[in-house]
Design an enzyme around this catalytic site. Structure first.
Site, PDB file in Angstrom:
ATOM      1  N   ARG A 106     -46.683 -34.165 -75.258  1.00  0.00           N
ATOM      2  CA  ARG A 106     -47.489 -32.770 -75.176  1.00  0.00           C
ATOM      3  C   ARG A 106     -47.452 -32.457 -76.804  1.00  0.00           C
ATOM      4  NH1 ARG A 106     -48.815 -29.944 -70.537  1.00  0.00           N
ATOM      5  NH2 ARG A 106     -48.802 -31.859 -68.744  1.00  0.00           N
ATOM      6  N   ARG A 127     -60.706 -25.882 -78.832  1.00  0.00           N
ATOM      7  CA  ARG A 127     -60.825 -25.783 -77.050  1.00  0.00           C
ATOM      8  C   ARG A 127     -61.595 -24.380 -76.891  1.00  0.00           C
ATOM      9  NH1 ARG A 127     -57.575 -26.804 -72.980  1.00  0.00           N
ATOM     10  NH2 ARG A 127     -58.991 -25.537 -72.325  1.00  0.00           N
TER      11      ARG A 127
HETATM   12  O1  1CP Z   1     -45.700 -33.059 -68.934  1.00  0.00           O
HETATM   13  C1  1CP Z   1     -45.604 -33.903 -67.992  1.00  0.00           C
HETATM   14  O2  1CP Z   1     -44.810 -33.761 -67.134  1.00  0.00           O
HETATM   15  C2  1CP Z   1     -46.615 -34.901 -68.370  1.00  0.00           C
HETATM   16  C3  1CP Z   1     -47.384 -35.468 -67.185  1.00  0.00           C
HETATM   17  C4  1CP Z   1     -48.501 -34.485 -66.713  1.00  0.00           C
HETATM   18  C5  1CP Z   1     -48.456 -33.500 -65.754  1.00  0.00           C
HETATM   19  C6  1CP Z   1     -47.516 -33.278 -64.745  1.00  0.00           C
HETATM   20  C7  1CP Z   1     -49.681 -34.458 -67.457  1.00  0.00           C
HETATM   21  C8  1CP Z   1     -49.996 -35.507 -68.508  1.00  0.00           C
HETATM   22  N1  1CP Z   1     -50.602 -33.549 -66.671  1.00  0.00           N
HETATM   23  C9  1CP Z   1     -49.951 -32.999 -65.676  1.00  0.00           C
HETATM   24  C10 1CP Z   1     -50.536 -32.018 -65.005  1.00  0.00           C
HETATM   25  C11 1CP Z   1     -50.759 -30.737 -65.550  1.00  0.00           C
HETATM   26  N2  1CP Z   1     -51.827 -30.676 -66.211  1.00  0.00           N
HETATM   27  C12 1CP Z   1     -49.934 -29.626 -65.686  1.00  0.00           C
HETATM   28  C13 1CP Z   1     -48.398 -29.410 -65.270  1.00  0.00           C
HETATM   29  C14 1CP Z   1     -48.700 -28.343 -64.064  1.00  0.00           C
HETATM   30  C15 1CP Z   1     -47.465 -28.096 -63.150  1.00  0.00           C
HETATM   31  O3  1CP Z   1     -46.550 -27.313 -63.659  1.00  0.00           O
HETATM   32  O4  1CP Z   1     -47.446 -28.833 -62.138  1.00  0.00           O
HETATM   33  C16 1CP Z   1     -50.553 -28.603 -66.511  1.00  0.00           C
HETATM   34  C17 1CP Z   1     -50.257 -27.477 -66.889  1.00  0.00           C
HETATM   35  C18 1CP Z   1     -51.768 -29.647 -66.911  1.00  0.00           C
HETATM   36  C19 1CP Z   1     -52.866 -29.063 -67.714  1.00  0.00           C
HETATM   37  C20 1CP Z   1     -52.862 -29.593 -69.205  1.00  0.00           C
HETATM   38  N3  1CP Z   1     -52.886 -30.981 -69.387  1.00  0.00           N
HETATM   39  C21 1CP Z   1     -52.839 -28.754 -70.484  1.00  0.00           C
HETATM   40  C22 1CP Z   1     -52.904 -27.290 -70.526  1.00  0.00           C
HETATM   41  C23 1CP Z   1     -54.055 -26.540 -70.267  1.00  0.00           C
HETATM   42  C24 1CP Z   1     -54.510 -26.287 -71.715  1.00  0.00           C
HETATM   43  O5  1CP Z   1     -55.681 -25.507 -71.366  1.00  0.00           O
HETATM   44  O6  1CP Z   1     -54.477 -26.410 -72.695  1.00  0.00           O
HETATM   45  C25 1CP Z   1     -52.754 -29.948 -71.509  1.00  0.00           C
HETATM   46  C26 1CP Z   1     -52.812 -29.680 -72.970  1.00  0.00           C
HETATM   47  C27 1CP Z   1     -52.948 -31.199 -70.855  1.00  0.00           C
HETATM   48  C28 1CP Z   1     -52.907 -32.408 -71.397  1.00  0.00           C
HETATM   49  C29 1CP Z   1     -51.969 -33.497 -71.149  1.00  0.00           C
HETATM   50  N4  1CP Z   1     -51.693 -33.575 -69.793  1.00  0.00           N
HETATM   51  C30 1CP Z   1     -50.615 -34.669 -69.926  1.00  0.00           C
HETATM   52  C31 1CP Z   1     -50.553 -35.293 -71.166  1.00  0.00           C
HETATM   53  C32 1CP Z   1     -49.849 -36.706 -71.591  1.00  0.00           C
HETATM   54  C33 1CP Z   1     -51.686 -34.662 -71.936  1.00  0.00           C
HETATM   55  C34 1CP Z   1     -52.109 -34.811 -73.405  1.00  0.00           C
HETATM   56  C35 1CP Z   1     -51.529 -35.227 -74.332  1.00  0.00           C
HETATM   57  C36 1CP Z   1     -50.079 -34.711 -74.966  1.00  0.00           C
HETATM   58  O7  1CP Z   1     -49.204 -35.122 -74.558  1.00  0.00           O
HETATM   59  O8  1CP Z   1     -50.220 -34.449 -76.337  1.00  0.00           O
END
Ligand code: 1CP
Length: 381
Positions: A64, A77
């Site tokens: 992240r 964004r």
């Molecule tokens: O954090 C982890 O465990 C990684 C695996 C994972 C999970 C569980 C990713 C990869 N996405 C998710 C689901 C998810 N997506 C959640 C968790 C919800 C829960 O608690 O069950 C959330 C909050 C999101 C949304 C999301 N995805 C955001 C935040 C939203 C926003 O508006 O900014 C972001 C930035 C992402 C990107 C993301 N998701 C996952 C990765 C590997 C990445 C991107 C790149 C990075 O790691 O920098």
């Protein structure tokens, strides 16, 4: 810094230098001009450490690392929904590059989300701000699973395009692709939204194993195709996130989950890129998670890396595991903790430094930059 060198000196005094293995892959299907094949990334610190060799500097990246801790992310964004931002190739590429420019980390992690393959298959899913992934209709019965649309190779084109744009900018810095492991994806699909204990999928695997297996296999193939698209378009490694596997006991993990994770990775093994497997709360599952067939195991913040290495019998390089909770602590405390992580990681046959889970959104990005500087200032053994 002095303190860190001192601590490491004490620790490393007893450790023999690691043998390096050649960074060759089996004759893969990656194109000759792929970054891993044309000399750009094969000898990078990240790929060298993932392959158990001796890197020129200690590789570090942060799960992240792209996202809400960066003001430049919040800016681009503005007014764009999360999943839309993942499907605009220029934007996804820009967001992927932001933390690499800012922190000098040793890898980019592709900006996307684990539910993107669902979205591209045509499943009704959104990421609700402050909540996470939410499905229009949860998937709970045999009929629900049978009605799931199939992901096609064509639908993945925005992903391939974003990866191509990104690796053209990254040069010698490798891009890591990723996907959600079948259990973690299925947890969202069955519950329809984030949950704490993942009771829905855990009930389903026992109550209706056939439907569970069909769902896990669907998720495995969607994630496997997502990984294949990223790797073939230019990613040099791939990480399977089983973030919620820690809610399973070893017996359930082995019987109901591991085969589907193996199936997801079967889509990309022939490509010869390093494969990493990470989960949280998975201290009791590390060996089983390695045995789905990966090159590197990611360890969360709960288990010191030397103990993780002991449990794994010294068989694989490790990735981890700075506790994200310490990022806002006074620098001396964080520095000492980072040093402990480096010292413990030296026990393993390769160490890529990372956090023990994702960067919390409120993290001061200057702290991450300073942690990278500290890690790079300490010569590898
Ligand atoms: O954090 C982890 O465990 C990684 C695996 C994972 C999970 C569980 C990713 C990869 N996405 C998710 C689901 C998810 N997506 C959640 C968790 C919800 C829960 O608690 O069950 C959330 C909050 C999101 C949304 C999301 N995805 C955001 C935040 C939203 C926003 O508006 O900014 C972001 C930035 C992402 C990107 C993301 N998701 C996952 C990765 C590997 C990445 C991107 C790149 C990075 O790691 O920098």
């Amino acid at each position: 810094m002095t303190r860190c060198r001192y601590l490491l000196g004490l620790f490393f005094g007893t450790i023999k230098s690691m043998t390096s293995s050649p960074a060759t892959s089996a004759a893969g299907a990656l194109a000759a001009d792929h970054p891993l094949m044309d000399g750009r990334t094969a000898d990078s610190p990240l790929i060298t450490a993932y392959r158990g060799g001796k890197p020129s500097r200690r590789p570090v990246w942060f799960m992240r690392q792209a996202g809400r801790s960066l003001p430049e992310y919040l800016k681009v964004r503005e007014g764009v929904a999360m999943l839309d931002s993942c499907l605009r190739p220029e934007l996804a590429s820009e967001i992927t590059l932001q933390p690499v420019r800012r922190h000098d980390v040793d890898a980019g992690i592709f900006f996307s989300d684990i539910v993107i393959p669902l979205k591209l298959a045509g499943v009704g899913v959104d990421i609700v701000p402050g909540v996470g992934p939410v499905l229009d209709t949860p998937v709970r019965t045999a009929a629900d699973v049978a009605a799931l649309p199939q992901l096609t190779w064509e639908a993945l084109e925005p992903i391939r395009e974003a990866v191509r744009l990104t690796v053209a900018e990254l040069g010698k810095t490798p891009l890591i692709g990723f996907a959600g492991a079948p259990f973690t994806l299925a947890a969202y699909m069955v519950e329809g939204r984030p949950s704490r204990d993942h009771l829905g999928p855990r009930t389903l695997m026992h109550a209706d194993p056939e439907t569970w297996t069909a769902l896990a296999n669907w998720a495995a193939d969607a994630s496997g195709m997502f990984l294949q698209a990223q790797l073939e378009a230019g990613a040099s490694a791939a990480q399977l996130f089983d973030s919620w596997a820690g809610s399973l006991g070893l017996a359930d993990y082995t019987k109901y989950v591991a085969p589907a994770s193996t199936r997801a990775l079967d889509h990309v093994r022939h490509l010869g890129a390093p494969l990493i497997h990470f989960g949280t709360g998975t201290s009791e599952l590390l060996v089983a998670m390695r045995d789905v067939g990966v090159d590197v195991v990611g360890v969360d913040y709960r288990l010191p890396l030397d103990e993780a290495n002991r449990r794994l019998g010294g068989t694989v390089p490790l990735q981890g595991n700075i506790d994200p909770a310490l990022l806002p602590a006074p620098w001396e405390i964080l520095e000492a903790h980072v040093c402990d992580v480096l010292a413990a990681g030296a026990a393993a046959p390769g160490h890529v430094v990372n956090l023990g889970h994702g960067v919390p959104p409120e993290t001061d990005p200057a702290v991450l930059t300073r942690v990278v500087e500290l890690i790079h200032s300490i010569a590898p053994e």
